[in-house]
Write an enzyme that holds these catalytic residues in place. Structure first.
Site, PDB file in Angstrom:
ATOM      1  N   HIS A  99       0.928  -0.909   0.241  1.00  0.00           N
ATOM      2  CA  HIS A  99       0.008   0.135  -0.221  1.00  0.00           C
ATOM      3  C   HIS A  99       0.532   1.157   0.128  1.00  0.00           C
ATOM      4  CE1 HIS A  99       0.887  -0.761   4.164  1.00  0.00           C
ATOM      5  NE2 HIS A  99       1.137   0.394   3.971  1.00  0.00           N
ATOM      6  N   ASP A 144      -1.020  -4.197  -4.082  1.00  0.00           N
ATOM      7  CA  ASP A 144      -0.586  -5.841  -4.378  1.00  0.00           C
ATOM      8  C   ASP A 144      -1.872  -6.745  -4.583  1.00  0.00           C
ATOM      9  OD1 ASP A 144      -0.653  -5.635  -1.767  1.00  0.00           O
ATOM     10  OD2 ASP A 144       0.871  -6.584  -1.502  1.00  0.00           O
ATOM     11  N   ASP A 194      -3.996  -7.453  -1.812  1.00  0.00           N
ATOM     12  CA  ASP A 194      -3.938  -7.805  -0.594  1.00  0.00           C
ATOM     13  C   ASP A 194      -4.968  -7.705   0.484  1.00  0.00           C
ATOM     14  OD1 ASP A 194      -1.799  -6.826   0.233  1.00  0.00           O
ATOM     15  OD2 ASP A 194      -0.763  -7.680   1.015  1.00  0.00           O
ATOM     16  N   SER A 229      -5.852  -3.537   9.178  1.00  0.00           N
ATOM     17  CA  SER A 229      -5.458  -3.172   8.326  1.00  0.00           C
ATOM     18  C   SER A 229      -6.301  -3.509   7.347  1.00  0.00           C
ATOM     19  CB  SER A 229      -4.031  -2.936   8.236  1.00  0.00           C
ATOM     20  OG  SER A 229      -4.154  -4.640   8.433  1.00  0.00           O
TER      21      SER A 229
HETATM   22  C1  VG1 Z   1       0.782  -2.760   8.135  1.00  0.00           C
HETATM   23  C2  VG1 Z   1      -0.150  -3.538   8.608  1.00  0.00           C
HETATM   24  C3  VG1 Z   1      -0.827  -5.322   9.205  1.00  0.00           C
HETATM   25  C4  VG1 Z   1      -0.377  -5.706   7.950  1.00  0.00           C
HETATM   26  C5  VG1 Z   1       1.115  -5.104   6.935  1.00  0.00           C
HETATM   27  C6  VG1 Z   1       1.591  -6.052   5.863  1.00  0.00           C
HETATM   28  O1  VG1 Z   1       1.411  -3.651   8.710  1.00  0.00           O
HETATM   29  O2  VG1 Z   1      -1.313  -2.591  10.301  1.00  0.00           O
HETATM   30  O3  VG1 Z   1      -2.370  -5.349   9.442  1.00  0.00           O
HETATM   31  O4  VG1 Z   1      -0.481  -7.497   7.622  1.00  0.00           O
HETATM   32  O5  VG1 Z   1       0.828  -3.874   6.989  1.00  0.00           O
HETATM   33  O6  VG1 Z   1       0.064  -5.184   4.689  1.00  0.00           O
HETATM   34  P1  VG1 Z   1       2.866  -2.597  10.015  1.00  0.00           P
HETATM   35  O7  VG1 Z   1       3.718  -3.167  10.664  1.00  0.00           O
HETATM   36  O8  VG1 Z   1       2.740  -0.717   8.860  1.00  0.00           O
HETATM   37  O9  VG1 Z   1       1.121  -2.311  10.979  1.00  0.00           O
HETATM   38  V1  VG1 Z   1       0.915  -4.865   3.093  1.00  0.00           V
HETATM   39  O10 VG1 Z   1      -1.031  -4.794   1.958  1.00  0.00           O
HETATM   40  O11 VG1 Z   1       1.775  -3.814   3.748  1.00  0.00           O
HETATM   41  O12 VG1 Z   1       1.125  -6.173   2.944  1.00  0.00           O
HETATM   42 CO    CO Z   2      -1.144  -4.888   0.702  1.00  0.00          CO
END
Ligand code: VG1
Ligand code: CO
Length: 559
Positions: A116, A289, A291, A377
């Protein structure tokens, strides 16, 4: 016939994968040997299984994906990998990679995405390794990769091996006396046929197109110029009979058109507007991506991801995949609101609470104990793959709507009436200075663990909350007993309300503080989240002295 060569290199600092892979600015990745080092270390962690192996390679179409696919081809060939399955033009959504790894039983896959995070020459890039179960590598594996990056001295490459990836084709090469194959595949074919096995497409199509008794159900699907564009095109335009007015931003762009490809109320505000203004019954958006997902109803009625998980959990049987295979367990990440817990209790299903990050769900799924899970998220998914899956979530919602004949809002209202409602909000303070955020977290942890904190009363907005438990969340994997410590500071109050503090592990620079607030109401379910949670938010800001440490009066994003 090509030969591999060995190139001398030096370690780079900071190649430590975070919540989901290594994410840095493009400028960092294009430093000499930076990317080569990391790819070599991914292969080295798999050293004993490389000869004769197959890997899947694909990315979200952002700036640098094609160049890095080229490097992966050249370095894999030199390291004895037998075959790479590569998405055409380097495109594969994260859930599609997961599925292809599983379908073709490969050693794993390399996913090129910063998810994202924004893309482009001045923005972010990322590399993630997924294992043979299709899921993100475990902490043990990413720690081992990181360790190798700190001492790497050489990498192997076949510099003159050039392979086109713009056409579907099979290319074979002779490298160091061995055969090496690159199969360039259609990015959407495998995934779409799998979705047609999981869901009842004719039923969803009938919903969307309408019947004699029911008017058409108008959807608006936003790919945010991310990787889901071609998938949305195939599924919604070609399979489900939607028209151009039902889809937006379906061409993947290297910079996502300058947008932040994160499907939430802030970054997908224009989808929210479009659904509000147009005659739409349903809106959905996905991240770079593919997801993550955001689900909207008529008039842009917003479904929180925590509620989305709970509603899906309570209605899964209408989806053929679950009607056939049953539902075993449910799970959520720790900061996710506990709405799904109530469904699990009502259905006598096991409920697991894991740390943030999809990698923690994989073992439970592999052990046959978990069918559906989600994160606050905007991540929702099931054991059909080992990643969260945005399109799957949209199709799951459409299945529920087709089956029930209800609107999105009616689904939620019925759910709250039966189970009560978990109000939830998350405040993100992005791009703060790392030192002050780390200090804030350690001071807060000391406060929370000092004598007298448990049992103390905190009030704001005429409400009082008494602390029942305060800790730094720690998780023991029920399957392999591995331990993940320090996964977020949580304060749980007597009435079950919670405040959680974490530092993000997906940023490419600086620090992002996330404050999560969850509060349960059994009867008063119709209010606005901001009103219901206002007192707890001010308590959270007070206890942490967040404004003082971050220098921020307002969060960057509220979800
Ligand atoms: C964030 C979200 C988490 C998610 C991760 C990857 O991580 O909080 O829930 O699994 O992004 O999502 P963090 O450590 O920034 O809080 V993705 O769609 O960026 O692969
Ligand atoms: Co993602």
């Amino acid at each position: 016939m090509s030969n591999s060569v060995t190139v001398d290199t030096k370690p780079y600092e900071g190649q430590k994968p975070g919540t989901s892979g290594l994410r840095k600015k493009v400028k960092v990745f294009i430093q000499e040997n930076y990317t080569e080092n990391f790819i070599q270390c991914i292969l080295d962690v798999n050293k004993t299984s490389l000869i004769g192996s197959t890997l899947v390679v694909g990315g979200d179409g952002r700036y640098l994906v094609k160049e890095v696919v080229d490097k992966i081809i050249k370095i894999s060939a030199a390291n004895g990998v037998s075959k790479l399955i590569v998405g055409q033009n380097g495109i594969l959504s994260t859930p599609a990679v997961s599925y292809i790894i599983r379908k073709y039983k490969t050693l794993g896959g390399i996913v090129l995405t910063a998810s994202h995070n924004p893309g482009g020459a001045d923005e972010d890039f990322g590399i993630k390794f997924n294992c043979s179960n299709g899921g993100p590598a475990s902490d043990a594996t990413t720690d081992a990769i990181y360790k190798l990056t700190t001492s790497i001295k050489q990498y192997k490459i076949v510099p003159d091996l050039n392979c086109a990836i713009d056409k579907i084709d099979v290319h074979t090469f002779k490298v160091d006396q061995r055969q090496f194959t690159v199969e360039v595949i259609d990015a959407v074919e495998d995934y779409v046929s799998y979705m047609k096995e999981i869901f009842d497409f004719p039923k969803i199509k009938a919903l969307i197109q309408g019947t004699e008794q029911r008017k058409p159900f108008n959807v608006l699907i936003d790919a945010m110029n991310g990787v889901t564009g071609p998938y949305v095109k195939r599924i919604f335009l070609e399979e489900l009979g939607c028209s151009e007015k039902n889809v937006r931003r379906i061409v993947p762009l290297e910079d996502f058109g300058g947008a932040h490809p994160d499907p939430n109320l802030t970054y997908a505000a224009d989808l929210v507007e479009a659904v509000k203004e147009g005659d739409y019954d349903f809106g959905a958006a996905f991240d770079g991506d593919g997801d993550r997902n955001m689900i909207l109803g008529r008039d842009a009625f917003f479904v929180t991801p925590s509620d989305s998980l709970a509603v899906l959990a309570d209605n899964l049987e209408c989806i053929p995949y679950f009607a056939r295979g049953g539902v075993r367990g449910l799970a959520r990440s720790m900061p996710t609101a506990a709405a799904v817990d109530r469904v699990a209790a009502a259905r006598a299903l096991p409920l697991f609470e894991v740390p943030t990050g999809w990698k923690y769900f994989g073992n439970l799924m592999d052990a046959g104990q978990l069918s559906l899970c989600g994160e606050e998220s905007f991540g929702t998914g099931s054991d059909h793959v080992r990643e969260k899956d945005g399109l799957w979530a949209a199709l799951a919602w459409l299945s529920l709507l087709a089956h029930s004949g209800r609107s999105v809002q009616e689904m939620l209202q019925a759910h709250w009436k039966q189970f009560g409602r978990n109000y939830f909000t998350r405040y993100d303070y992005e791009n703060c200075t790392s030192e002050s955020c780390e200090e804030m977290m350690s001071v807060l942890e000391r406060t929370m663990t000092s004598p007298g904190f448990v049992g103390s009363a905190h009030s704001a907005g005429g409400k009082e909350y008494v602390v029942k438990l305060a800790d730094n969340f720690s998780y023991v994997d029920p399957i392999d007993q591995s331990v993940a410590k320090r996964q977020g500071l949580r304060i749980i109050f007597e009435d079950g309300s919670r405040i959680v503090f974490r530092l993000s592990g997906t940023g490419s620079s600086g620090a992002t503080v996330r404050v999560y607030v969850d509060s349960y109401e059994a009867v008063s379910v119709g209010g606005a989240a901001a009103d219901a949670l206002g007192p707890l938010v001010s308590i959270a800001l007070d206890i942490s002295r967040l404004k003082q440490y971050t220098g921020r009066d307002e969060p960057t994003v509220i979800t």
